[in-house]
Enzyme design. Structure first.
Site, PDB file in Angstrom:
ATOM      1  CG  HIS A 169      44.050  79.170  20.919  1.00 19.38           C
ATOM      2  ND1 HIS A 169      42.993  79.245  21.793  1.00 19.38           N
ATOM      3  CD2 HIS A 169      44.561  80.422  20.865  1.00 19.38           C
ATOM      4  CE1 HIS A 169      42.874  80.483  22.235  1.00 19.38           C
ATOM      5  NE2 HIS A 169      43.814  81.218  21.681  1.00 19.38           N
ATOM      6  CG  ASP A 186      41.447  76.773  23.457  1.00 20.81           C
ATOM      7  OD1 ASP A 186      42.552  76.346  23.067  1.00 20.81           O
ATOM      8  OD2 ASP A 186      41.096  77.968  23.334  1.00 20.81           O
ATOM      9  CB  SER A 196      44.647  83.283  24.172  1.00 14.51           C
ATOM     10  OG  SER A 196      43.483  83.361  23.421  1.00 14.51           O
TER      11      SER A 196
END
Length: 388
Positions: free
Chosen positions: A108, A138, A215
């Site tokens: 993402h 992911d 992230s």
């Protein structure tokens, strides 16, 4: 002076049994400077571990020198930037003389981009090519062909960390580069839902603060081993420091395939299943709440020849309960207590085409059946636990 960036993305998604604001921690608003962030913010080949750390630092709950840990690891941590936002990443592998490196981040973070900018700890920015993504785990890999010579790959742990082990999250939260936060491993074997209808198994939970921009950055132990890729946090009222990281076991399974082929093929049995709860056990005259009950079987899957799904669904005390169906107790001798166990064993230990032996409970009798693991479709069925 280095340019800092601030990005936030928020989605609402169900996690571990309740609905909470789920911070995706990377993409969203365009990158802005640190000064702008202050004005706008509401609150202002993987290596083998060669550690000379004291043994106490490597034990769960033991002493950790976070200053030394930061110094050992930060040159391997990067900021991954695209037009619409940014996240973090870390150098997973280098090749040849070290000029070519592969950076691991979240899928993402890179989104649909084929090219990104990778900024290293001493300010150098390099063009990066996205060579592989797997949205179902992911994870993504970015290739950099002009890597600064001081950069080394971080070792990825080959074992599951214990509850209570001290860890640190590294990355660029809110675009603030070279940030380290610390905490412990709060939980293991969590499941993280995805937009494709599947869940990511074997996720590590931590109370190390993880914020937007973290992230893709590494969650590391005091011995500098990567035990996870920081991927999400819960931002619900009353939730404090509940973060999640994609486990090292998934990194080791998925990332090499992304480097080699640009994709990863997920295994499945071709069944829809859910964990046996006390209510399900009572309705099916089971002695305990262990195992996973088969709700339905894909009739085109090999499992259709050996597994039986439920006869019907009933609502009991507000819970949707399958009546009938085989209960999977083990896969190749590995005990299956929950649906998370089943998903984890399949993903980490099998590949499409593998033959597996399932220990099942049918009509009160234990028996073994053999079936073949198949390739999982891109989107999951509309069932509580998805296709396994």
């Amino acid at each position: 002076m280095r340019r800092s960036t601030t990005v936030i993305a928020v989605a609402v998604i169900a996690i571990v049994g309740f609905v909470a604001p789920f911070v995706a921690l990377s993409t969203g608003m365009p990158a802005v400077t640190a000064a702008e962030a202050a004005d706008e913010s509401p609150s202002g080949g993987p290596l083998t571990v060669q550690s000379d750390e004291p043994a106490a630092q490597q034990r769960a709950g033991g002493y950790c020198n976070y200053t030394a840990l930061f110094d050992r690891t930060i040159d391997s941590v990067v900021s991954v930037q695209r037009v619409t936002g940014q996240g973090s990443g870390f150098v997973y592998q280098t090749e040849g003389n070290g000029s070519t490196s592969y950076v691991v981040t979240n899928a993402h973070v890179v989104g649909e981009a084929s090219d990104v900018t990778v900024q290293f700890s001493r300010g150098e920015s390099r063009a990066g090519t996205v060579v592989g993504t797997d949205i179902s785990s992911d994870l993504a890999v970015v290739e950099v062909t002009d890597t600064p010579e001081y950069t080394e790959a971080l070792p990825v742990s080959d074992s599951t960390p214990e509850h209570g082990r001290r860890v640190a999250a590294l990355g660029s939260p809110f675009g603030l580069e070279e940030t380290i936060t610390h905490g412990i491993v709060s939980g293991l074997n969590r499941s993280l839902p995805t937009r494709q209808g599947y869940t990511i198994p074997n996720v590590v939970q931590t109370d190390a603060p993880i914020s937007p921009g973290n992230s893709g950055g590494p969650l590391v132990t005091c011995a500098s081993e990567v035990v996870g890729v920081n991927t999400a946090g819960i931002a619900a009222q009353g939730a404090e420091n509940i973060g999640f990281a994609i486990s090292s076991s998934l990194i080791d399974r998925v990332v090499p395939s992304l480097i080699r082929t640009g994709e990863f093929t997920h295994p499945t049995l071709g069944v829809s299943a859910t964990g046996v709860t006390p209510t399900i056990a009572g309705a099916n005259d089971l002695n305990g709440s262990q195992g996973v009950i088969v709700v339905a079987v894909d009739q085109d899957a090999p499992a259709a020849a050996v597994l039986q799904g439920s006869d019907r669904l009933e609502r009991i005390s507000g819970e949707i309960v399958p009546i009938g169906g085989d209960v999977i107790l083990a896969v190749d001798g590995r005990s299956i207590a929950t649906s998370e166990d089943l998903a984890s064993v399949l993903l980490v230990e099998t590949r499409p085409g593998d033959e597996v032996t399932l220990t099942i409970l049918r009509d009160g009798e234990r028996t073994n059946v053999t079936t073949t693991v198949i390739e999982r479709p891109d989107s999951g069925p509309e069932t509580p636990d998805g296709l396994r």
